[in-house]
Structure formats: structure tokens, C-alpha cells
Design a protein around this motif. Structure first.
Motif, PDB file in Angstrom:
ATOM      1  N   VAL A  37       7.554  38.092  39.463  1.00 50.74           N
ATOM      2  CA  VAL A  37       8.194  36.943  40.092  1.00 50.74           C
ATOM      3  C   VAL A  37       8.853  37.410  41.377  1.00 50.74           C
ATOM      4  O   VAL A  37       9.522  38.439  41.394  1.00 50.74           O
ATOM      5  N   THR A  38       8.667  36.673  42.446  1.00 47.14           N
ATOM      6  CA  THR A  38       9.333  36.947  43.713  1.00 47.14           C
ATOM      7  C   THR A  38      10.291  35.810  44.011  1.00 47.14           C
ATOM      8  O   THR A  38       9.910  34.634  43.936  1.00 47.14           O
ATOM      9  N   VAL A  39      11.534  36.163  44.313  1.00 48.45           N
ATOM     10  CA  VAL A  39      12.547  35.156  44.617  1.00 48.45           C
ATOM     11  C   VAL A  39      13.213  35.500  45.938  1.00 48.45           C
ATOM     12  O   VAL A  39      13.356  36.653  46.294  1.00 48.45           O
ATOM     13  N   ASP A  40      13.612  34.464  46.652  1.00 51.57           N
ATOM     14  CA  ASP A  40      14.290  34.633  47.934  1.00 51.57           C
ATOM     15  C   ASP A  40      15.781  34.377  47.712  1.00 51.57           C
ATOM     16  O   ASP A  40      16.230  33.224  47.724  1.00 51.57           O
ATOM     17  N   VAL A  41      16.521  35.460  47.466  1.00 51.46           N
ATOM     18  CA  VAL A  41      17.954  35.372  47.197  1.00 51.46           C
ATOM     19  C   VAL A  41      18.674  36.530  47.882  1.00 51.46           C
ATOM     20  O   VAL A  41      18.053  37.522  48.260  1.00 51.46           O
ATOM     21  N   GLU A  42      19.978  36.396  48.012  1.00 53.46           N
ATOM     22  CA  GLU A  42      20.799  37.482  48.541  1.00 53.46           C
ATOM     23  C   GLU A  42      20.817  38.629  47.535  1.00 53.46           C
ATOM     24  O   GLU A  42      20.755  38.406  46.325  1.00 53.46           O
ATOM     25  N   ASP A  43      20.911  39.866  48.033  1.00 49.76           N
ATOM     26  CA  ASP A  43      20.899  41.047  47.170  1.00 49.76           C
ATOM     27  C   ASP A  43      22.001  41.053  46.122  1.00 49.76           C
ATOM     28  O   ASP A  43      21.831  41.599  45.038  1.00 49.76           O
ATOM     29  N   ASP A  44      23.145  40.449  46.433  1.00 48.88           N
ATOM     30  CA  ASP A  44      24.270  40.475  45.497  1.00 48.88           C
ATOM     31  C   ASP A  44      24.271  39.305  44.508  1.00 48.88           C
ATOM     32  O   ASP A  44      25.192  39.163  43.704  1.00 48.88           O
ATOM     33  N   THR A  45      23.228  38.497  44.528  1.00 49.79           N
ATOM     34  CA  THR A  45      23.130  37.389  43.582  1.00 49.79           C
ATOM     35  C   THR A  45      22.999  37.946  42.172  1.00 49.79           C
ATOM     36  O   THR A  45      22.144  38.792  41.915  1.00 49.79           O
ATOM     37  N   PRO A  46      23.850  37.493  41.241  1.00 51.52           N
ATOM     38  CA  PRO A  46      23.725  37.978  39.868  1.00 51.52           C
ATOM     39  C   PRO A  46      22.372  37.611  39.259  1.00 51.52           C
ATOM     40  O   PRO A  46      21.842  36.518  39.489  1.00 51.52           O
ATOM     41  N   LEU A  47      21.828  38.537  38.498  1.00 52.36           N
ATOM     42  CA  LEU A  47      20.552  38.316  37.820  1.00 52.36           C
ATOM     43  C   LEU A  47      20.580  37.023  37.014  1.00 52.36           C
ATOM     44  O   LEU A  47      19.587  36.287  36.972  1.00 52.36           O
ATOM     45  N   LEU A  48      21.703  36.709  36.382  1.00 55.20           N
ATOM     46  CA  LEU A  48      21.829  35.479  35.606  1.00 55.20           C
ATOM     47  C   LEU A  48      21.428  34.261  36.417  1.00 55.20           C
ATOM     48  O   LEU A  48      20.663  33.415  35.962  1.00 55.20           O
ATOM     49  N   TRP A  49      21.941  34.158  37.641  1.00 55.78           N
ATOM     50  CA  TRP A  49      21.667  32.973  38.460  1.00 55.78           C
ATOM     51  C   TRP A  49      20.234  32.969  38.962  1.00 55.78           C
ATOM     52  O   TRP A  49      19.640  31.904  39.133  1.00 55.78           O
ATOM     53  N   VAL A  50      19.669  34.144  39.187  1.00 52.35           N
ATOM     54  CA  VAL A  50      18.249  34.204  39.559  1.00 52.35           C
ATOM     55  C   VAL A  50      17.410  33.669  38.410  1.00 52.35           C
ATOM     56  O   VAL A  50      16.520  32.836  38.606  1.00 52.35           O
ATOM     57  N   LEU A  51      17.699  34.136  37.200  1.00 54.22           N
ATOM     58  CA  LEU A  51      16.941  33.682  36.030  1.00 54.22           C
ATOM     59  C   LEU A  51      17.062  32.175  35.833  1.00 54.22           C
ATOM     60  O   LEU A  51      16.062  31.480  35.634  1.00 54.22           O
ATOM     61  N   ARG A  52      18.272  31.666  35.893  1.00 51.89           N
ATOM     62  CA  ARG A  52      18.508  30.250  35.613  1.00 51.89           C
ATOM     63  C   ARG A  52      18.098  29.338  36.770  1.00 51.89           C
ATOM     64  O   ARG A  52      17.376  28.361  36.558  1.00 51.89           O
ATOM     65  N   GLU A  53      18.556  29.653  37.970  1.00 48.07           N
ATOM     66  CA  GLU A  53      18.391  28.741  39.095  1.00 48.07           C
ATOM     67  C   GLU A  53      17.084  28.921  39.865  1.00 48.07           C
ATOM     68  O   GLU A  53      16.530  27.953  40.362  1.00 48.07           O
ATOM     69  N   GLN A  54      16.639  30.152  40.008  1.00 48.46           N
ATOM     70  CA  GLN A  54      15.431  30.413  40.785  1.00 48.46           C
ATOM     71  C   GLN A  54      14.176  30.387  39.916  1.00 48.46           C
ATOM     72  O   GLN A  54      13.145  29.898  40.345  1.00 48.46           O
ATOM     73  N   VAL A  55      14.268  30.958  38.724  1.00 50.08           N
ATOM     74  CA  VAL A  55      13.088  31.105  37.874  1.00 50.08           C
ATOM     75  C   VAL A  55      12.994  29.977  36.840  1.00 50.08           C
ATOM     76  O   VAL A  55      11.919  29.702  36.321  1.00 50.08           O
ATOM     77  N   GLY A  56      14.100  29.319  36.548  1.00 48.37           N
ATOM     78  CA  GLY A  56      14.091  28.196  35.614  1.00 48.37           C
ATOM     79  C   GLY A  56      14.162  28.587  34.146  1.00 48.37           C
ATOM     80  O   GLY A  56      13.846  27.782  33.273  1.00 48.37           O
ATOM     81  N   LEU A  57      14.602  29.812  33.865  1.00 48.80           N
ATOM     82  CA  LEU A  57      14.755  30.265  32.485  1.00 48.80           C
ATOM     83  C   LEU A  57      16.208  30.040  32.078  1.00 48.80           C
ATOM     84  O   LEU A  57      17.069  30.885  32.299  1.00 48.80           O
ATOM     85  N   THR A  58      16.478  28.895  31.477  1.00 49.29           N
ATOM     86  CA  THR A  58      17.856  28.488  31.204  1.00 49.29           C
ATOM     87  C   THR A  58      18.354  28.883  29.815  1.00 49.29           C
ATOM     88  O   THR A  58      19.470  28.527  29.443  1.00 49.29           O
ATOM     89  N   GLY A  59      17.572  29.649  29.066  1.00 50.41           N
ATOM     90  CA  GLY A  59      18.030  30.110  27.759  1.00 50.41           C
ATOM     91  C   GLY A  59      19.164  31.103  27.862  1.00 50.41           C
ATOM     92  O   GLY A  59      20.006  31.194  26.972  1.00 50.41           O
ATOM     93  N   THR A  60      19.214  31.861  28.941  1.00 54.98           N
ATOM     94  CA  THR A  60      20.298  32.805  29.186  1.00 54.98           C
ATOM     95  C   THR A  60      21.476  31.995  29.706  1.00 54.98           C
ATOM     96  O   THR A  60      21.342  31.261  30.678  1.00 54.98           O
ATOM     97  N   LYS A  61      22.619  32.128  29.061  1.00 55.72           N
ATOM     98  CA  LYS A  61      23.758  31.251  29.343  1.00 55.72           C
ATOM     99  C   LYS A  61      24.842  31.923  30.169  1.00 55.72           C
ATOM    100  O   LYS A  61      25.028  33.127  30.099  1.00 55.72           O
ATOM    101  N   TYR A  62      25.572  31.111  30.917  1.00 63.91           N
ATOM    102  CA  TYR A  62      26.770  31.554  31.618  1.00 63.91           C
ATOM    103  C   TYR A  62      27.940  31.362  30.673  1.00 63.91           C
ATOM    104  O   TYR A  62      28.107  30.289  30.087  1.00 63.91           O
TER     105      TYR A  62
END
Length: 164
Positions: free
Chosen positions: A11-36
């Protein structure tokens, strides 16, 4: 830009380097099973696996994950057939509200992959995820049940061939 291996897919995502992996998974990739949960790596609701080790994704910057490393989320656990932990969770009715359970399952799966026969003390030490509903006794029982079943279904080691 970040390139990640998530649940066996590149998966390739366009995000800032300091973006937490959690938000990449949930917001960019759409895998919302991982919770905040807490956002500071304490509660464990955001637990995923990185190369099989449990990791709190809310405090892991995406830039720290290389394309060669394998990220596994709850969606990837038991993707082809339910993981023994998932079966034990359902059988024992472990979850109450369920919010923390994806993180609990990911931490427990990492533990059992590393230690197929953990003691109660080892489970209590390793699974530091927080459950607001207090289902810790059922979590412990679920891990123990899954561990027994996994050991029982593991192929037995064959004896070494006799030498002539």
C-alpha cells in the motif's frame, strides 16, 4: 509518501512522515478495526503487529515502518479462517462492549506466536491492554483456551531418522 506492507498487500499512502500508523490504517487505508483509545500508547486499543510483534500504532510514526516490514491488523488476523483466539473469544463471550478487543486479540496473537504455552503470570505481564469493561478474567481464559487448542493441533515433531 509511505509504502507499507499491510496484511500482505503493498500500500502506498501520501502522508506526512510523523503521521501515526493508526491514522494511516484508519483514515488512508480504511482499516477501521484498529481503534483509537488514549493516543499515548497506554491503553492498547490501537495494537497491531509489526513483523509479528505487538505494537501500539498510535505512537508509531509511519516513517518508522519500512516497506519490508509486515503490518498485520485485526482484519488480517484469521483472514482465511478464524484464528483460534477469535474462536475462543466467541465461545467464551470474552468481549463486552468490544472496543478494546481488536487490540487485545492482536497482543494475544503476538504472545502465542512467541510463546505457545504461556503461564498465567506471563499472560498477565504481556497483555497490558486496558479493558474498561473489566473482562480480564475472560481474556485470560480465552488466551489459555486458544493456546491449548493451538498446541493440540500443532504437528508433532517426528523422531529423527535412524542411522544405519
Amino acid at each position: 509518501m509511505a509504502q507499507l506492507n499491510i496484511n500482505g498487500k503493498s500500500v502506498t499512502v501520501d502522508v506526512e512522515d510523523d503521521t501515526p500508523l493508526l491514522w494511516v490504517l484508519r483514515e488512508q487505508v480504511g482499516l477501521t478495526g484498529t481503534k483509537y483509545g488514549c493516543g499515548i500508547g497506554q491503553c492498547g486499543a490501537c495494537t497491531v503487529q509489526l513483523d509479528g510483534a505487538a505494537l501500539r500504532s498510535c505512537v508509531m510514526p509511519v516513517a518508522a515502518v519500512t516497506p519490508q516490514q509486515k503490518v498485520t491488523t485485526i482484519e488480517g488476523l484469521g483472514a482465511e479462517q478464524p484464528h483460534p483466539l477469535q474462536l475462543a473469544w466467541a465461545e467464551l463471550d470474552v468481549a463486552q462492549c468490544g472496543y478494546c478487543q481488536s487490540g487485545m486479540l492482536m497482543a494475544a496473537a503476538a504472545l502465542l506466536a512467541q510463546n505457545p504455552d504461556p503461564s498465567e503470570a506471563q499472560i498477565r505481564s504481556e497483555i497490558s491492554n486496558i479493558c474498561r469493561c473489566g473482562t480480564y478474567a475472560r481474556v485470560l481464559a480465552g488466551i489459555q483456551l486458544a493456546a491449548r487448542r493451538m498446541r493440540a493441533s500443532a504437528p508433532a515433531h517426528s523422531a529423527p531418522a535412524a542411522r544405519n
